[in-house]
Design a protein around this motif. Sequence first.
Motif, mmCIF file in Angstrom:
data_model
loop_
_atom_site.group_PDB
_atom_site.id
_atom_site.type_symbol
_atom_site.label_atom_id
_atom_site.label_comp_id
_atom_site.label_asym_id
_atom_site.label_seq_id
_atom_site.Cartn_x
_atom_site.Cartn_y
_atom_site.Cartn_z
ATOM 1 N N ALA A 1 36.659 39.886 38.307
ATOM 2 C CA ALA A 1 36.586 41.159 37.575
ATOM 3 C C ALA A 1 37.922 41.899 37.653
ATOM 4 N N LEU A 2 38.568 41.845 38.835
ATOM 5 C CA LEU A 2 39.874 42.513 38.975
ATOM 6 C C LEU A 2 40.902 41.904 38.011
ATOM 7 N N ILE A 3 40.847 40.577 37.872
ATOM 8 C CA ILE A 3 41.764 39.944 36.909
ATOM 9 C C ILE A 3 41.378 40.374 35.491
ATOM 10 N N GLY A 4 40.057 40.476 35.262
ATOM 11 C CA GLY A 4 39.566 40.908 33.954
ATOM 12 C C GLY A 4 40.139 42.255 33.548
ATOM 13 N N LYS A 5 40.313 43.144 34.513
ATOM 14 C CA LYS A 5 40.882 44.466 34.213
ATOM 15 C C LYS A 5 42.282 44.294 33.592
ATOM 16 N N TYR A 6 43.101 43.448 34.243
ATOM 17 C CA TYR A 6 44.451 43.225 33.697
ATOM 18 C C TYR A 6 44.366 42.633 32.299
ATOM 19 N N LEU A 7 43.514 41.623 32.131
ATOM 20 C CA LEU A 7 43.445 40.918 30.840
ATOM 21 C C LEU A 7 42.960 41.850 29.735
ATOM 22 N N ILE A 8 41.873 42.573 30.014
ATOM 23 C CA ILE A 8 41.265 43.390 28.951
ATOM 24 C C ILE A 8 42.168 44.573 28.612
ATOM 25 N N GLU A 9 42.718 45.234 29.638
ATOM 26 C CA GLU A 9 43.580 46.390 29.340
ATOM 27 C C GLU A 9 44.821 45.934 28.585
ATOM 28 N N ASP A 10 45.367 44.782 28.995
ATOM 29 C CA ASP A 10 46.567 44.267 28.342
ATOM 30 C C ASP A 10 46.293 43.881 26.888
ATOM 31 N N LEU A 11 45.149 43.261 26.640
ATOM 32 C CA LEU A 11 44.902 42.721 25.295
ATOM 33 C C LEU A 11 44.173 43.691 24.369
ATOM 34 N N GLU B 1 37.269 49.775 34.362
ATOM 35 C CA GLU B 1 37.040 50.050 35.781
ATOM 36 C C GLU B 1 36.363 48.842 36.399
ATOM 37 N N VAL B 2 36.696 48.583 37.653
ATOM 38 C CA VAL B 2 36.069 47.456 38.355
ATOM 39 C C VAL B 2 35.327 48.017 39.552
ATOM 40 N N ASP B 3 34.107 47.579 39.741
ATOM 41 C CA ASP B 3 33.331 48.116 40.851
ATOM 42 C C ASP B 3 32.597 46.988 41.579
ATOM 43 N N TYR B 4 32.463 47.174 42.893
ATOM 44 C CA TYR B 4 31.545 46.310 43.625
ATOM 45 C C TYR B 4 30.147 46.676 43.129
ATOM 46 N N ALA B 5 29.355 45.683 42.781
ATOM 47 C CA ALA B 5 27.990 45.964 42.315
ATOM 48 C C ALA B 5 27.204 46.728 43.380
ATOM 49 N N VAL C 1 33.230 48.667 32.181
ATOM 50 C CA VAL C 1 33.055 48.617 33.635
ATOM 51 C C VAL C 1 32.699 47.174 33.997
ATOM 52 N N LEU C 2 33.491 46.600 34.897
ATOM 53 C CA LEU C 2 33.226 45.224 35.336
ATOM 54 C C LEU C 2 32.612 45.253 36.728
ATOM 55 N N LEU C 3 31.510 44.514 36.898
ATOM 56 C CA LEU C 3 30.786 44.528 38.173
ATOM 57 C C LEU C 3 30.621 43.125 38.732
ATOM 58 N N GLY C 4 30.723 43.001 40.037
ATOM 59 C CA GLY C 4 30.480 41.696 40.674
ATOM 60 C C GLY C 4 30.568 41.851 42.182
ATOM 61 N N CYS C 5 30.377 40.755 42.881
ATOM 62 C CA CYS C 5 30.511 40.731 44.341
ATOM 63 C C CYS C 5 31.408 39.548 44.717
ATOM 64 N N GLY C 6 32.106 39.674 45.830
ATOM 65 C CA GLY C 6 32.886 38.561 46.378
ATOM 66 C C GLY C 6 33.881 38.008 45.377
ATOM 67 N N THR C 7 33.834 36.700 45.212
ATOM 68 C CA THR C 7 34.751 36.034 44.282
ATOM 69 C C THR C 7 34.570 36.558 42.854
ATOM 70 N N SER C 8 33.337 36.854 42.478
ATOM 71 C CA SER C 8 33.107 37.374 41.120
ATOM 72 C C SER C 8 33.773 38.744 40.947
ATOM 73 N N THR D 1 36.596 32.985 30.686
ATOM 74 C CA THR D 1 35.635 33.642 29.788
ATOM 75 C C THR D 1 36.002 35.109 29.581
ATOM 76 N N LEU D 2 36.524 35.748 30.623
ATOM 77 C CA LEU D 2 36.994 37.138 30.473
ATOM 78 C C LEU D 2 38.148 37.198 29.472
ATOM 79 N N LEU D 3 38.981 36.191 29.523
ATOM 80 C CA LEU D 3 40.108 36.113 28.597
ATOM 81 C C LEU D 3 39.589 36.002 27.154
ATOM 82 N N LEU D 4 38.594 35.133 26.974
ATOM 83 C CA LEU D 4 38.009 34.978 25.634
ATOM 84 C C LEU D 4 37.390 36.288 25.164
ATOM 85 N N LEU D 5 36.703 36.964 26.087
ATOM 86 C CA LEU D 5 36.051 38.223 25.730
ATOM 87 C C LEU D 5 37.102 39.272 25.360
ATOM 88 N N ALA D 6 38.203 39.307 26.111
ATOM 89 C CA ALA D 6 39.273 40.263 25.808
ATOM 90 C C ALA D 6 39.826 39.985 24.403
#
Length: 599
Positions: A301-311, A317-321, A290-297, A404-409
């Motif tokens: 997180a939305l991009i992180g969903k693509y990266l992590i699911e793909d890799l 899941e992405v949620d507004y905190a 589950v990725l959490l953040g506000c605004g730009t963060s 950093t999300l890419l590295l984590l994925a």
Amino acid sequence: MCGIIGYIGEKEVKPLLIEGLKRLEYRGYDSSGICVKNNSGLSIVKNVGKVEKLEKDARLSSIKGKVGIAHTRWATHGEPSELNAHPHYDCKNELAVVHNGIIENYVPLKKMLEKEGHKFKSQTDSEVIAHLLEKFYRGNLAEALLKVLPLLQGTYGLAVISKKNEEIVIAKKGSPLVLGIGNNKMLFASDQTALINYVPNIAYLNDNEIAILKENSFEIRNSNGKIIKPKIEALKLDAEDIEKNGFEHYMLKEIFEQPKSIKRALSGRLNKDGVKLSIDINLKKINRIVLLGCGTSWHSALIGKYLIEDLTNIPVEVDYASEFRYRTNPLKSSDLVIALSQSGETADTLAAIKKAKESKAKTIGLVNAVGSSIARECQSVIYLQAGPEIGVASTKAFTSQVTTLLLLALYIRKEKGMKLDKKLLKEILTLPKKVFSSLQTENKIKELADKFKDNKNFIFLGKGVNFPIALEGALKLKEISYIHAEGYPSAEMKHGPIALVDENMHCLFICTHDHTYDKVLSNIEEVKARKGKIIVITDKADDKLTSKADEIIYVPHIDPILAPLINIIPLQLFAYHVANMKGLDVDKPRNLAKSVTVE
Ligand code: F6R
């Protein structure tokens, strides 16, 4: 939100407080004020507007002293006005308080104090603290504060000085506070950038702790008054980190810093053979993220969903905190919750990660500000290493979050025993160079900014991993240029927003070459058929596209999964140049603050 700073030492305090407020101004700039103590008592000067105005206030010239506290405000309770600006006095002008946070039960407290005869001057929640202190003060400031704090519901980073005590007493709960420890001087501030060049060492205050600062010593105590051993660390930032380095605005400096900041995010963590992160959590058995953040963060997180699911093939899941914290969250020990935050202090993200911790889920913070509350709250933290971001609109922190999300994925992929794609690793290492090339779109972007700066509306459209880029491009434009802009997945447009399209509507498509290219092209046709104006960001000249677009911006080609990092650059530049050409305050847009420490 709101910045506070204070000093006790052997030097004249005023210049330091003004400089400190300027460094903290990104936290709020509705009004500001300082309180200085000397032998004749306390003196307060406050002003509506930016710190620059306070600095020029003639009333400041007569103020002298070596102990003082100051505040820059982002209004929550009560309009920006001189009366509502901090510091706030008690009834007798013998105590003064600055406060960052919200006192949620200030209404009953105020009623009680008024019944007891206290006279309030402002509409703020914060003023109750000054009057409560007055009620309990018998000559010992720390003792009085320890009696006041249990009565306060809400959050605070606060500081108090009195006419009679040669000390500053500060307290923290839910709002950041850091001590600056020097020779013959002690400082505190809402964040460490305000302490650069003044002290070599710092110590963070934890929630429910107070500190008593004197010229040559300090003491941290818990809520029972028991002395706590401080954890003293070196202040690692230097002056260059907070200067504009020849750029007109911090935002432009930070946009152009991105090749370097992305390189720093990768540095020591990725090479052509693999990825290395120091995460002290076992991620082998993670089943859901589950990725959490506000605004730009939240956009990263939305991009992180693509990266992590793909890799990794793990569902994300992405949620507004701010939504996550008030919902039932059925989390399990095999879930990983990741909080994304530049400041590390966003109230909703902090509360959301605290909530996630109540379950058995693992928690990781992807945070820029070292030592911040979210960084300390998470089980493990990966720092973005972007350096201080001062422009209120986030730019370099966004690209560092995505990197950093890419590295984590990739790290999770490796932990799961899946093979790493060496070609992709090599391509990632080209990112700093390609982001640099993407920055070369600036001249074209300036032309477009000049042409479109008076537009009233924009629609930004993208598909797949570029959909969050459409959202982020629209957010950048609206927050600093005050032009209405919507971001949408390009195929969603025909389910509603297309009704807005006519010859006056400009639609900006992110249409780089990936498996969705032809689909986005069809969406461009749909807008064209309704006479909408088309601006396109793409990576290769193509007749199909050039025949339809009114304007084209070319960016370098890269592996589609990395394209968001290249495609966001012209959109950041577009927002910047539009706002700048309109003569707006790019670094301090109206109504916003960099660090949102209230709900
Ligand atoms: C937009 C912007 C904000 C922040 C948001 C979260 O440019 O800066 O939307 O992204 O307030 O802040 P952090 O990342 O500090 O938690």
